[in-house]
Motif scaffolding. Sequence first.
Motif, mmCIF file in Angstrom:
data_model
loop_
_atom_site.group_PDB
_atom_site.id
_atom_site.type_symbol
_atom_site.label_atom_id
_atom_site.label_comp_id
_atom_site.label_asym_id
_atom_site.label_seq_id
_atom_site.Cartn_x
_atom_site.Cartn_y
_atom_site.Cartn_z
ATOM 1 N N GLU A 1 123.223 9.036 -4.873
ATOM 2 C CA GLU A 1 122.505 7.926 -5.507
ATOM 3 C C GLU A 1 121.744 7.074 -4.498
ATOM 4 N N LEU A 2 121.829 7.414 -3.223
ATOM 5 C CA LEU A 2 121.225 6.602 -2.168
ATOM 6 C C LEU A 2 119.952 7.240 -1.634
ATOM 7 N N GLU A 3 119.072 6.415 -1.063
ATOM 8 C CA GLU A 3 117.858 6.910 -0.421
ATOM 9 C C GLU A 3 117.736 6.309 0.971
ATOM 10 N N ILE A 4 117.335 7.155 1.907
ATOM 11 C CA ILE A 4 117.092 6.720 3.281
ATOM 12 C C ILE A 4 115.604 6.837 3.540
ATOM 13 N N ALA A 5 114.995 5.763 3.986
ATOM 14 C CA ALA A 5 113.545 5.757 4.202
ATOM 15 C C ALA A 5 113.215 5.111 5.542
ATOM 16 N N THR B 1 129.212 8.023 -4.060
ATOM 17 C CA THR B 1 128.619 7.597 -2.791
ATOM 18 C C THR B 1 128.141 6.153 -2.908
ATOM 19 N N SER B 2 128.514 5.331 -1.932
ATOM 20 C CA SER B 2 128.141 3.913 -1.990
ATOM 21 C C SER B 2 127.897 3.359 -0.604
ATOM 22 N N ILE C 1 118.793 2.321 4.443
ATOM 23 C CA ILE C 1 119.402 3.047 3.342
ATOM 24 C C ILE C 1 119.632 2.067 2.199
ATOM 25 N N SER C 2 119.375 2.508 0.982
ATOM 26 C CA SER C 2 119.498 1.615 -0.169
ATOM 27 C C SER C 2 119.888 2.399 -1.412
ATOM 28 N N GLN C 3 120.291 1.677 -2.443
ATOM 29 C CA GLN C 3 120.519 2.299 -3.734
ATOM 30 C C GLN C 3 119.191 2.854 -4.252
ATOM 31 N N GLY C 4 119.212 4.084 -4.784
ATOM 32 C CA GLY C 4 117.980 4.727 -5.210
ATOM 33 C C GLY C 4 117.187 3.918 -6.209
ATOM 34 N N GLU C 5 117.857 3.267 -7.152
ATOM 35 C CA GLU C 5 117.166 2.510 -8.186
ATOM 36 C C GLU C 5 116.476 1.262 -7.630
ATOM 37 N N ASP C 6 116.933 0.809 -6.463
ATOM 38 C CA ASP C 6 116.342 -0.391 -5.846
ATOM 39 C C ASP C 6 115.398 -0.048 -4.705
ATOM 40 N N SER C 7 115.261 1.247 -4.410
ATOM 41 C CA SER C 7 114.577 1.672 -3.192
ATOM 42 C C SER C 7 113.146 1.149 -3.081
ATOM 43 N N LEU D 1 112.406 10.375 -10.380
ATOM 44 C CA LEU D 1 112.463 9.468 -9.232
ATOM 45 C C LEU D 1 111.338 8.446 -9.270
ATOM 46 N N LEU D 2 110.138 8.913 -9.580
ATOM 47 C CA LEU D 2 108.977 8.031 -9.583
ATOM 48 C C LEU D 2 109.030 7.012 -10.715
ATOM 49 N N VAL D 3 109.488 7.445 -11.887
ATOM 50 C CA VAL D 3 109.620 6.523 -13.017
ATOM 51 C C VAL D 3 110.685 5.473 -12.726
ATOM 52 N N ASN D 4 111.782 5.889 -12.111
ATOM 53 C CA ASN D 4 112.841 4.946 -11.761
ATOM 54 C C ASN D 4 112.353 3.873 -10.808
ATOM 55 N N GLU D 5 111.314 4.189 -10.048
ATOM 56 C CA GLU D 5 110.736 3.226 -9.113
ATOM 57 C C GLU D 5 109.586 2.442 -9.745
ATOM 58 N N LYS D 6 109.460 2.551 -11.066
ATOM 59 C CA LYS D 6 108.459 1.794 -11.821
ATOM 60 C C LYS D 6 107.027 2.250 -11.553
ATOM 61 N N ASN D 7 106.865 3.517 -11.156
ATOM 62 C CA ASN D 7 105.522 4.078 -11.027
ATOM 63 C C ASN D 7 105.045 4.564 -12.400
ATOM 64 N N THR D 8 103.732 4.692 -12.551
ATOM 65 C CA THR D 8 103.150 5.244 -13.777
ATOM 66 C C THR D 8 102.943 6.739 -13.580
ATOM 67 N N VAL D 9 103.595 7.541 -14.406
ATOM 68 C CA VAL D 9 103.585 8.988 -14.211
ATOM 69 C C VAL D 9 103.050 9.702 -15.451
ATOM 70 N N SER D 10 102.138 10.647 -15.228
ATOM 71 C CA SER D 10 101.692 11.568 -16.280
ATOM 72 C C SER D 10 102.043 12.978 -15.828
ATOM 73 N N LEU D 11 102.690 13.732 -16.695
ATOM 74 C CA LEU D 11 103.098 15.089 -16.340
ATOM 75 C C LEU D 11 102.424 16.081 -17.286
ATOM 76 N N ILE D 12 101.745 17.070 -16.713
ATOM 77 C CA ILE D 12 101.037 18.081 -17.498
ATOM 78 C C ILE D 12 101.822 19.380 -17.473
ATOM 79 N N GLU D 13 102.144 19.902 -18.658
ATOM 80 C CA GLU D 13 102.906 21.142 -18.792
ATOM 81 C C GLU D 13 102.345 21.916 -19.984
#
Length: 480
Positions: free
Chosen positions: A404-408, A204-205, A463-469, A18-30
């Motif tokens: 595919e939608l997000e409500i904020a 869903t649209s 409410i918006s498309q998740g990729e555009d949220s 979700l965060l990467v799709n929103e163009k955030n910089t993500v580091s994941l440690i595993e």
Amino acid sequence: MNIVIVGGGFTGIQLAKLLVNEKNTVSLIENDEDVARHIGNQVDCNVVVNDGNNLDVLEDAGIAKADALVCVTSSDEVNMITCSLVDAVYPDVLKIARVRNYAYYVNTATAEKKHANEFSGGRRRPLYGINYMIHPDVEAAEAIIRAVENGAVGNVLTFDDSELQLVRINVERGSKLCGVALKNIRMMTDVSFLVAYVEIDGKTSLPSGDTVITEDCTLGVLLKKSDMPEVSELCGSKKRELRKVALIGAGRIGTTVAEKIFTPQKESSFFKIKNFFVSKHSASDFVIIDKNKDLSDAASKQFPEARVFHADASDEIFLREEGIPDFDLVICATHNHELNMVLAAYLEGLGVKQSISLVTSSEFGLIAEKLGVDVSVPLRDTVVDSIMSHLRGKAVKEIHTISELEIAECEISPESKMAGKMLKDIADPGKFLVLLIKKPGKENYQIAGGNTQLNPGDHIVLISQGEDSKKILVSFAGKE
């Protein structure tokens, strides 16, 4: 935003996506090499193979420049220690920890409340350095409670203390709405409501005025709670009053649900269910079932007004002897999520009118719905939604994911590109839809319309498309 996630399980991966799709910089440690390799093939983010509770590793992952740290490993202690470690060196980083031990969650909340007024002057550090502690069972119980309080007609979203709610309603065969375009619905009823999204053939649209409603489609309808019966009837079904309720599962989630929904009546042996019971009813109307004797014994002591059974809820002889098939609602909230789905569908087959099932994820929720379950509550997704809400920042109050939608919820700032404009002038069909607006100084939300003007300080729900949220939220909130 720069976010460091510690833990590459389901929640960590979903958050990263979700965060990467929103163009955030993500580091994941595993620390599991195979899991880390799998994540690297799925998500376009920096994956570090190491232990996350090590400051050197965290710094290599970019914690010094991070806006937030999210700890979602399988160990509560690792999650809490990692947050404490980061808080000691980088106190300005937002820290979120998932915990599964209820004692940690409750004790932390109690301590925070107890000492809230003991500090003055300087900034007080959060307990254990954790800004937000997320407990999966609490999040799931709250979702079940919202569904029950609204009649178990479908997944329900509420907004603060507003009388407005977003309800998922199926359009039944023979409904007056079948074949009608959304722009023509106003001629069919005086009730004020807004269709926020449409589900047709599993997709869903966001709708437009020309969207035609078909039988067996599902609508996300924004309306007043009091208008629910009329809108349900318009969709081809009537909201049933829930007078007899059976709760299967007396574990943490089940008892939390019971504590919040079922209110004992003083000076009598009666009880009532908040928000939809209109009068007192006998104890036979509330049944708790669990095949674990310790859990059923504990429930008997905690809820003396109810009938509590140490029994197998799949035993048809037992169910018929106790009249369970005649109940209005069954809530399946055991920790066996597959069993919950099967039991809910099975009980509806025996005659129970409506059902709610706790499931693992939204994918299982779709399966549950196909089996005939009325409301599915995905445990993992409620946790992801809660964490995403906290990561959105002060301007964005809360976020929910629907396919595919997000409500904020967000606040219009003076820097917003939308400030001073009417909604009809900024409409972008298929991209976003403003649902609600609350003006400064006002207590209640109003359904937004084309002539609604946005001003700084307005609190809106969209409410918006998740990729555009993220992009859309920034345009409304005026800042990240």
